[in-house]
Motif scaffolding. Structure first.
Motif, mmCIF file in Angstrom:
data_model
loop_
_atom_site.group_PDB
_atom_site.id
_atom_site.type_symbol
_atom_site.label_atom_id
_atom_site.label_comp_id
_atom_site.label_asym_id
_atom_site.label_seq_id
_atom_site.Cartn_x
_atom_site.Cartn_y
_atom_site.Cartn_z
ATOM 1 N N THR A 59 2.545 12.286 8.031
ATOM 2 C CA THR A 59 2.000 13.646 7.339
ATOM 3 C C THR A 59 1.054 13.406 6.219
ATOM 4 O OG1 THR A 59 3.919 13.525 5.727
ATOM 5 C CG2 THR A 59 4.391 14.785 8.016
ATOM 6 N N TRP A 60 1.283 12.009 5.954
ATOM 7 C CA TRP A 60 0.279 11.738 4.624
ATOM 8 C C TRP A 60 -0.646 10.391 4.607
ATOM 9 C CZ3 TRP A 60 0.833 6.838 2.741
ATOM 10 C CH2 TRP A 60 1.909 6.077 3.134
ATOM 11 N N TRP A 61 -0.726 9.638 5.935
ATOM 12 C CA TRP A 61 -1.269 8.343 5.719
ATOM 13 C C TRP A 61 -2.903 8.649 5.826
ATOM 14 C CZ3 TRP A 61 -3.749 5.887 10.210
ATOM 15 C CH2 TRP A 61 -3.948 6.557 11.418
ATOM 16 N N TRP A 78 0.936 -1.314 -0.048
ATOM 17 C CA TRP A 78 -0.029 0.007 0.125
ATOM 18 C C TRP A 78 0.909 1.302 -0.010
ATOM 19 C CZ3 TRP A 78 -0.147 3.181 4.726
ATOM 20 C CH2 TRP A 78 -1.108 4.190 4.371
ATOM 21 N N ALA A 79 1.908 1.253 0.722
ATOM 22 C CA ALA A 79 2.835 2.402 0.941
ATOM 23 C C ALA A 79 3.457 2.560 -0.510
ATOM 24 C CB ALA A 79 3.867 2.092 1.960
ATOM 25 N N LEU A 80 3.925 1.474 -1.119
ATOM 26 C CA LEU A 80 4.301 1.439 -2.248
ATOM 27 C C LEU A 80 3.615 2.172 -3.161
ATOM 28 C CD1 LEU A 80 6.875 0.964 -4.265
ATOM 29 C CD2 LEU A 80 5.877 -1.461 -4.666
ATOM 30 N N PHE A 81 2.348 1.724 -3.483
ATOM 31 C CA PHE A 81 1.331 2.229 -4.463
ATOM 32 C C PHE A 81 1.259 3.789 -4.101
ATOM 33 C CE2 PHE A 81 -0.093 -2.204 -4.971
ATOM 34 C CZ PHE A 81 0.704 -2.529 -6.261
ATOM 35 N N GLY A 98 4.442 13.107 -2.799
ATOM 36 C CA GLY A 98 4.075 13.666 -1.431
ATOM 37 C C GLY A 98 3.724 12.369 -0.556
ATOM 38 N N LEU A 99 3.281 11.281 -1.062
ATOM 39 C CA LEU A 99 3.001 10.171 -0.341
ATOM 40 C C LEU A 99 3.836 8.957 -0.381
ATOM 41 C CD1 LEU A 99 -1.062 9.943 -1.410
ATOM 42 C CD2 LEU A 99 0.334 11.632 0.294
ATOM 43 N N GLY A 100 3.617 8.024 0.266
ATOM 44 C CA GLY A 100 4.449 6.819 0.348
ATOM 45 C C GLY A 100 5.794 6.741 0.984
ATOM 46 N N ASP A 101 6.305 8.026 1.443
ATOM 47 C CA ASP A 101 7.535 7.897 2.121
ATOM 48 C C ASP A 101 7.269 7.405 3.719
ATOM 49 O OD1 ASP A 101 9.974 7.947 3.442
ATOM 50 O OD2 ASP A 101 10.357 10.143 2.495
ATOM 51 N N LEU A 102 7.846 6.021 4.129
ATOM 52 C CA LEU A 102 7.631 5.621 5.487
ATOM 53 C C LEU A 102 8.298 6.620 6.486
ATOM 54 C CD1 LEU A 102 7.749 1.861 4.958
ATOM 55 C CD2 LEU A 102 5.769 3.186 5.076
ATOM 56 N N VAL A 107 -10.449 -1.945 7.829
ATOM 57 C CA VAL A 107 -11.413 -1.151 8.666
ATOM 58 C C VAL A 107 -10.915 -0.392 9.576
ATOM 59 C CG1 VAL A 107 -13.360 -1.642 10.057
ATOM 60 C CG2 VAL A 107 -13.009 -3.099 7.888
ATOM 61 N N VAL A 108 -9.793 -0.794 10.283
ATOM 62 C CA VAL A 108 -9.371 0.263 11.265
ATOM 63 C C VAL A 108 -8.684 1.665 10.564
ATOM 64 C CG1 VAL A 108 -7.332 0.327 13.006
ATOM 65 C CG2 VAL A 108 -8.977 -1.408 13.035
ATOM 66 N N TYR A 109 -8.144 1.325 9.642
ATOM 67 C CA TYR A 109 -7.492 2.493 8.729
ATOM 68 C C TYR A 109 -8.763 3.297 8.475
ATOM 69 C CZ TYR A 109 -5.402 4.901 5.033
ATOM 70 O OH TYR A 109 -4.808 6.039 4.265
#
Length: 547
Positions: free
Chosen positions: A76-78, A58-61, A67-71, A328-330
């Motif tokens: 800041t983006w999740w 998910w993080a890779l996609f 601005g997204l995906g950097d663990l 669901v939690v996310y």
């Protein structure tokens, strides 16, 4: 014991299989009460790795969107709306590949550990069309057209995930292709969790404010899951889960789940209290989050949500819907925590609101009142213990006729033979019998099996869930997938003689009624017997006791 060795049952499996059925059932149920399935600890680590893979991909996609995906900066983006949208699309793809629910040894899938794409990309495998017998689309075997459309759906999902922005045409294509797949094979719509992921995709595609519509979907998931547990079945589910959880391996606790171990395995008062508390929690979360304007009540709702899904996940329930619980939690954080100002009343346009009323109210209500008419997944009756199910009885070695089917998985004993000796394999399979009979609805079997066959000792007992996994490539508690339509498809290809294959089909208990319907069907001769069983009578019996 090695890392992959299951906990041995407290009986000799080879002696056990020579015992009368009633004695086998008693011993297996008593063993389940204190051992559960006996799953090797190493198996749980495999599921943990799979969850890490799910989150990591998910993080890779997300990283394809600037601005997204950097663990390193995930805080800041999740909760970004695009991150949530990609989580829904990725979850749909994950399930369609067969990597999520119904995978691995906790669903009697040993080698290969998944079905999914191994079946759905392969012409000749068995399918369940919505319009059975219709020209072109009603066949029971997958064609090149079926496989191509499935591959196209995978490509659409991947294209959407690697795009910097999610485009309207991508969403529309996914919204259209998923019902088409369901028409060709009902299994595909269910494996993609259409009641959740596809419905949310429709919201993404057509809503003016999709946050509101997505909230409505998630509230419905919680509410109907709780509503479906307003019965006497769920206390048995709590017993079965506690006896199997890797985190409750305390004999004193497991024994307390039952009235008087080992002779009385009906749920204890403690189990009933835990069941009531779980039901209240599952109903309370959506009610609080529905009306929480923010502040203290929102925090309370989120804490209760974490308690609910933390408990479910820690039990590692059979069927292993772990990634679904993570999603669901996310969703709780991405929708309710991040956007407390948005309410479901903000859903627009009106046509979408009507669609959501049908999907989130009408169909679940119908599924509770008339369970034979609606899949338990579409009705959102998750893990209530009140499911349709089936048992397939093969005379002698007639189950070998299944070898003529195009499939990727062998008979369960053959899969286990790749890892264990016969004694260990028989011990594991004995727990499959116990799992069914320890649930309240499973107590019907000592009454129904003698009505199905004259001498149960002449037959090989097989769970319909296992048969669906072998033949269809997916199983997840949806008993309708391994009832009449699958039996017809199997008979068409395997040609069992009269008496060689008998099936016991048991329907879920309708809300407000005290009975469950059942049927006995012969693969060649058709309906043999049918009737209803009193749920209150089943509550009074031990799992192995005849009526």
């Amino acid at each position: 014991m090695g890392l992959l060795d299951p906990q041995p049952p407290p009986y000799d499996p080879l002696e056990w299989e020579r015992q009368p059925f009633g004695e086998r059932a008693r011993q297996a149920c008593q063993a389940w009460a204190i051992q559960g399935y006996g799953t090797p600890i190493a198996v749980y680590s495999v599921y943990a790795i799979k969850v890490a893979f799910y989150v990591g991909m998910w993080a890779l996609f997300c990283s394809f969107t600037p601005g997204l995906g950097d663990l390193r900066t995930i805080s800041t983006w999740w909760l970004d709306p695009i991150a949530f949208q990609k989580a829904i699309v990725w979850s749909l793809l994950f399930e369609m590949l067969g990597l999520g629910c119904g995978s691995g040894p906790l669903t009697a899938r040993y080698m290969p550990p998944v079905g999914g794409f191994l079946y759905f990309l392969r012409p000749g495998t068995t399918k369940l069309p919505m319009f059975e017998g219709a020209p072109l689309i009603g066949g029971t075997r997958r064609t090149a057209v079926d496989a191509t459309l499935y591959a196209a759906a995978l490509w659409l999902a991947i294209w959407t995930l690697v795009s910097p922005q999610i485009l309207p045409e991508q969403l529309l294509a996914l919204v259209v292709v998923m019902p088409l797949l369901g028409v060709l094979d009902k299994t595909l719509f269910l494996i993609a969790r259409g009641e959740h992921y596809w419905t949310t995709l429709v919201v993404f595609a057509f809503a003016g404010n999709w946050i509101a519509g997505a909230k409505a979907v998630q509230l419905a998931l919680w509410f109907w899951a709780g509503f479906s547990k307003l019965n006497h079945h769920f206390a048995s589910v709590v017993c079965v889960m506690t006896s199997n959880s890797p985190f409750t391996r305390f004999r004193w606790l497991r024994e307390r789940m039952y009235r008087s171990y080992p002779d009385d395995l009906r749920p204890s008062k403690l189990a009933a209290i835990m069941a009531h508390a779980g039901t209240a929690l599952e109903l309370g979360v959506p009610l609080i989050l529905l009306f929480a304007p923010g502040g203290t009540w929102l925090i309370v709702g989120m804490v209760l949500m974490l308690m609910l899904h933390g408990y479910i996940t820690s039990n590692v329930p059979m069927g292993v819907p772990i990634e679904w619980n993570v999603m669901v939690v996310y969703g709780g954080f991405a929708l309710f925590w991040a956007h407390p100002e948005v309410t479901i009343l903000d859903t627009e346009p009106p046509a979408l609101a009507v669609f959501l009323i049908v999907m989130l109210v009408v169909l679940p209500l119908l599924g509770n009142l008339v369970p034979r008419a609606v899949s338990f997944l579409v009705a959102m009756r998750y893990y209530a213990g009140n499911w349709p199910y089936s048992v397939w009885l093969f005379r002698g070695e007639s189950y070998r006729k299944l070898d003529s089917l195009v499939k990727s998985s062998g008979w369960v004993h053959d899969q286990l033979a790749l890892f264990y000796d016969r004694k260990t394999a028989v011990g594991l399979v004995s727990k499959v019998l116990a799992f069914r009979m320890m649930h309240l609805h499973g107590r019907a079997l000592p009454v129904l099996l003698p009505r199905a066959v004259e001498n149960i000792e002449d037959y090989e007992y097989a769970e319909g869930e296992v048969i669906a996994g072998l033949v269809l490539g997916w199983n997840f508690g949806e008993g309708h997938l391994h009832q009449d339509q699958l039996l017809r498809a199997v008979q068409e290809q395997c040609e069992f003689e009269a008496g060689e294959l008998r099936c016991v089909f048991v329907e879920a208990q309708p809300f407000g009624r005290g009975t469950q319907e059942w049927r006995v069907v012969d693969a060649k001769a058709g309906l043999i017997d049918h009737g209803e069983l009193s749920v209150s009578e089943m509550r009074s019996r031990q799992p192995w006791e005849p009526g």
